[in-house]
Design an enzyme around this catalytic site. Structure first.
Site, PDB file in Angstrom:
ATOM      1  N   ASP A 198       6.894 -13.649 -36.064  1.00  0.00           N
ATOM      2  CA  ASP A 198       5.684 -13.493 -35.256  1.00  0.00           C
ATOM      3  C   ASP A 198       6.008 -13.962 -33.817  1.00  0.00           C
ATOM      4  OD1 ASP A 198       2.356 -13.569 -36.165  1.00  0.00           O
ATOM      5  OD2 ASP A 198       2.962 -14.063 -34.122  1.00  0.00           O
ATOM      6  N   ILE A 199       5.634 -13.159 -32.829  1.00  0.00           N
ATOM      7  CA  ILE A 199       5.976 -13.547 -31.447  1.00  0.00           C
ATOM      8  C   ILE A 199       5.047 -14.627 -30.890  1.00  0.00           C
ATOM      9  CG2 ILE A 199       7.265 -11.558 -30.539  1.00  0.00           C
ATOM     10  CD1 ILE A 199       4.588 -10.530 -29.419  1.00  0.00           C
TER      11      ILE A 199
ATOM     12  N   HIS B 160       0.029  -6.983 -43.368  1.00  0.00           N
ATOM     13  CA  HIS B 160       1.080  -7.994 -43.228  1.00  0.00           C
ATOM     14  C   HIS B 160       0.671  -9.276 -43.907  1.00  0.00           C
ATOM     15  CE1 HIS B 160      -1.518  -7.943 -39.667  1.00  0.00           C
ATOM     16  NE2 HIS B 160      -1.383  -9.262 -39.623  1.00  0.00           N
ATOM     17  N   MET B 161       1.668  -9.952 -44.454  1.00  0.00           N
ATOM     18  CA  MET B 161       1.466 -11.313 -44.965  1.00  0.00           C
ATOM     19  C   MET B 161       2.149 -12.240 -43.990  1.00  0.00           C
ATOM     20  SD  MET B 161       1.947 -11.590 -49.056  1.00  0.00           S
ATOM     21  CE  MET B 161       0.972 -10.565 -50.141  1.00  0.00           C
ATOM     22  N   HIS B 162       1.426 -13.276 -43.587  1.00  0.00           N
ATOM     23  CA  HIS B 162       1.993 -14.338 -42.750  1.00  0.00           C
ATOM     24  C   HIS B 162       2.624 -15.361 -43.694  1.00  0.00           C
ATOM     25  CE1 HIS B 162      -0.578 -13.424 -39.074  1.00  0.00           C
ATOM     26  NE2 HIS B 162      -1.309 -12.844 -40.022  1.00  0.00           N
TER      27      HIS B 162
ATOM     28  N   VAL C 232      -3.916  -6.687 -36.181  1.00  0.00           N
ATOM     29  CA  VAL C 232      -2.998  -5.546 -36.232  1.00  0.00           C
ATOM     30  C   VAL C 232      -3.207  -4.846 -37.577  1.00  0.00           C
ATOM     31  CG1 VAL C 232      -0.598  -4.807 -36.183  1.00  0.00           C
ATOM     32  CG2 VAL C 232      -1.330  -6.716 -34.735  1.00  0.00           C
TER      33      VAL C 232
HETATM   34  P1  AMP Z   1      -3.485 -10.668 -37.896  1.00  0.00           P
HETATM   35  O1  AMP Z   1      -4.624 -11.469 -37.305  1.00  0.00           O
HETATM   36  O2  AMP Z   1      -3.241 -11.064 -39.335  1.00  0.00           O
HETATM   37  O3  AMP Z   1      -3.680  -9.179 -37.722  1.00  0.00           O
HETATM   38  O4  AMP Z   1      -2.212 -11.129 -37.124  1.00  0.00           O
HETATM   39  C1  AMP Z   1      -1.452 -10.332 -36.277  1.00  0.00           C
HETATM   40  C2  AMP Z   1      -0.242 -11.157 -35.903  1.00  0.00           C
HETATM   41  O5  AMP Z   1       0.693 -10.315 -35.270  1.00  0.00           O
HETATM   42  C3  AMP Z   1      -0.522 -12.321 -34.963  1.00  0.00           C
HETATM   43  O6  AMP Z   1      -0.062 -13.524 -35.560  1.00  0.00           O
HETATM   44  C4  AMP Z   1       0.298 -11.972 -33.702  1.00  0.00           C
HETATM   45  O7  AMP Z   1       0.849 -13.100 -33.090  1.00  0.00           O
HETATM   46  C5  AMP Z   1       1.358 -11.055 -34.274  1.00  0.00           C
HETATM   47  N1  AMP Z   1       1.937 -10.081 -33.351  1.00  0.00           N
HETATM   48  C6  AMP Z   1       1.292  -9.274 -32.494  1.00  0.00           C
HETATM   49  N2  AMP Z   1       2.161  -8.445 -31.860  1.00  0.00           N
HETATM   50  C7  AMP Z   1       3.388  -8.742 -32.356  1.00  0.00           C
HETATM   51  C8  AMP Z   1       4.704  -8.240 -32.119  1.00  0.00           C
HETATM   52  N3  AMP Z   1       4.933  -7.264 -31.228  1.00  0.00           N
HETATM   53  N4  AMP Z   1       5.745  -8.789 -32.796  1.00  0.00           N
HETATM   54  C9  AMP Z   1       5.520  -9.789 -33.687  1.00  0.00           C
HETATM   55  N5  AMP Z   1       4.302 -10.292 -33.967  1.00  0.00           N
HETATM   56  C10 AMP Z   1       3.248  -9.786 -33.314  1.00  0.00           C
END
Ligand code: AMP
Length: 141
Positions: free
Chosen positions: A34-35, A103-105, A99
């Site tokens: 994650d960035i 995705h799983m964090h 996004v």
């Molecule tokens: P969510 O709220 O679960 O949709 O989280 C989206 C995650 O994507 C957040 O933790 C962001 O920091 C991460 N994110 C957004 N753009 C990017 C990217 N280009 N590369 C890696 N992580 C990203």
């Protein structure tokens, strides 16, 4: 429900149209840092199958993502000398999703260390590179 948008950021990363710090890939899943990490080593595991979130993903594809999250969790414990792991998955805006590619964090945790708020700080590219290398090494060991 809203249809999957193939132009979301993670779909572009999967197609190699945007850069990322990749740490793992197999036939079904892809994992990258994650960035804007909420903790050191914050990693995202995504399915290769186009899926918006938990509401539309095929159960078998979700199982592949869960398996990938476990693989990353075990490696992250070693790579970051963690005390525990948090796994988050948000679906739809009301569920905290930003996004719209599932995705799983995977969040390595340390005793007494709180997570930063979501999307509060973009990490230095060099730090991400170093953390990706640590995770990749742990995945190989
Ligand atoms: P969510 O709220 O679960 O949709 O989280 C989206 C995650 O994507 C957040 O933790 C962001 O920091 C991460 N994110 C957004 N753009 C990017 C990217 N280009 N590369 C890696 N992580 C990203």
């Amino acid at each position: 429900m809203t249809a999957y948008d193939p132009n979301n950021i993670f779909a572009k990363i999967l197609r190699g149209e945007l850069p990322c710090h990749k740490v793992y890939e197999d036939e079904h899943v892809f994992a990258f840092l994650d960035i804007m990490p909420r903790v050191t080593g914050h990693t995202l595991v995504i399915p290769k199958a186009p899926s918006r979130n938990i509401l539309d993903i095929a159960p078998d594809d979700f199982a592949h993502v869960a398996r990938g999250a476990k693989t990353i969790a075990l490696a992250a414990m070693k790579a970051f000398n963690a005390d525990g792991i948090s796994v988050h998955q948000f679906s739809e805006a009301a569920g905290g999703q930003v996004v719209f590619h599932l995705h799983m964090h995977v969040l390595p945790r340390h005793d007494g260390v709180a997570m930063l708020p979501a999307a509060s700080r973009k990490e230095d590219d060099k730090v991400l590179q170093e953390n990706a290398a640590k995770l990749i090494a742990a995945l190989k060991s």
